[in-house]
Design a protein around this motif. Structure first.
Motif, PDB file in Angstrom:
ATOM      1  N   GLU A   1       0.827  -1.202   0.000  1.00 21.98           N
ATOM      2  CA  GLU A   1       0.000   0.000   0.000  1.00 21.98           C
ATOM      3  C   GLU A   1       0.867   1.260   0.000  1.00 21.98           C
ATOM      4  O   GLU A   1       0.587   2.229  -0.710  1.00 21.98           O
ATOM      5  N   LEU A   2       1.926   1.242   0.808  1.00 19.33           N
ATOM      6  CA  LEU A   2       2.815   2.402   0.864  1.00 19.33           C
ATOM      7  C   LEU A   2       3.556   2.588  -0.455  1.00 19.33           C
ATOM      8  O   LEU A   2       3.811   3.724  -0.876  1.00 19.33           O
ATOM      9  N   ARG A   3       3.889   1.487  -1.115  1.00 17.19           N
ATOM     10  CA  ARG A   3       4.545   1.567  -2.424  1.00 17.19           C
ATOM     11  C   ARG A   3       3.624   2.248  -3.434  1.00 17.19           C
ATOM     12  O   ARG A   3       4.061   3.100  -4.212  1.00 17.19           O
ATOM     13  N   THR A   4       2.345   1.890  -3.423  1.00 19.31           N
ATOM     14  CA  THR A   4       1.385   2.532  -4.319  1.00 19.31           C
ATOM     15  C   THR A   4       1.253   4.017  -3.988  1.00 19.31           C
ATOM     16  O   THR A   4       1.214   4.873  -4.880  1.00 19.31           O
ATOM     17  N   GLU A   5       1.197   4.322  -2.696  1.00 17.33           N
ATOM     18  CA  GLU A   5       1.133   5.723  -2.257  1.00 17.33           C
ATOM     19  C   GLU A   5       2.335   6.502  -2.795  1.00 17.33           C
ATOM     20  O   GLU A   5       2.197   7.627  -3.294  1.00 17.33           O
ATOM     21  N   TRP A   6       3.489   5.894  -2.691  1.00 15.61           N
ATOM     22  CA  TRP A   6       4.707   6.537  -3.146  1.00 15.61           C
ATOM     23  C   TRP A   6       4.697   6.735  -4.663  1.00 15.61           C
ATOM     24  O   TRP A   6       4.922   7.840  -5.160  1.00 15.61           O
TER      25      TRP A   6
END
Length: 269
Positions: free
Chosen positions: A203-208
């Motif tokens: 999820e954080l990778r997508t956010e980034w």
């Protein structure tokens, strides 16, 4: 939550800033502490790092109706400590007098060069009555914040905190400018953030990739990836200092280095 033991002091700040809580973002050490309260965070066996100062990122302009930020802080029991020779001077807003420990400082994105046409450093800016330091990469922390529900002392409501991806990336971007102690603490912040949200890395990778990276120049992105790899290539003096910050945890430098190298690779690439 027992891990965040002095929320009462922080609640005084949140109450004073209530008119702007939908526009300002808690960053730095207090963002890291408040991350523990987010429903996506893992429960960890050790307490968060203690920090006396609350860093608040604010945009360059904020609306004011009635009292401004400075007036609300003063009326809530905060006092001002002026530092340096900049105009306006950098300011710490202490809860009570300077011996009380807890204080807040405001941070604003630096737009343009660090010096004006008269070769004066553009270090501070007055925003809604409060003095704020102008710094690089603060805009990243204002983007896509997470919400934390609080109910403690003088405040009940929601505050915005830097999302974990922004939090870690900003630490990487400013690493070279930090002093020795701050560099070590920042590396431990990154490690602990990965421990808190490791299961949420997709999820954080997508956010980034979708929301954060597009606002950063390509040259800076390349430097960021290179820096993340270089910093955690092997246990360095900074990593060893970071592992010693909380000796009761018995954290090994190699474990910190490997966890950060793997986690940041998953996040950034």
């Amino acid at each position: 939550m027992a891990a965040v033991s002095d929320l009462g002091q922080f609640s005084e700040l949140a109450a004073a800033l209530e008119p702007w809580l939908d526009r300002v973002v808690i960053v730095g050490g207090w963002a890291h502490r408040l991350h523990r309260l987010h429903p996506r965070a893992r429960s960890l066996s050790y307490p968060p790092l203690v920090t006396l100062d609350a860093d608040v990122a604010i945009p360059r302009r904020l609306p004011v109706e009635g009292q401004d930020i400075r007036q609300r802080l003063i009326s809530s029991g905060f006092t001002e400590e002026f530092l340096g020779r900049d105009h306006p001077p950098a300011t710490h807003y202490h809860l009570g007098d300077t011996s009380s420990g807890f204080y807040v400082e405001f941070l604003t994105p630096l737009v343009g060069g660090e010096y004006d046409r008269e070769n004066r450093r553009r270090a501070t800016l007055r925003v809604a009555g409060a003095t704020s330091q102008q710094l690089r990469h603060i805009g990243l922390l204002l983007n896509r914040p997470w919400m934390i529900d609080l109910s403690e002392g003088a405040f009940t409501g929601r505050v915005q905190v830097a999302n974990p991806a922004s939090f870690m990336v900003q630490k990487l971007l400013i690493h070279r400018r930090r002093n020795v102690d701050d560099r070590a603490r920042d590396l431990l912040y990154i490690y602990d953030t990965l421990q808190l949200f490791g299961s949420r890395l997709p999820e954080l990778r997508t956010e980034w990739r979708v929301h954060l990276a597009p606002q950063i120049p390509d040259r800076t992105l390349k430097e960021l990836v290179k820096s993340s790899r270089t910093l955690f290539l092997e246990p360095s003096d900074d990593i060893r200092r970071a592992a010693r910050i909380s000796p009761e945890r018995q954290l090994k430098p190699g474990a910190l280095q490997e966890a950060c190298a793997h986690g940041l690779e998953q996040l950034l690439l």
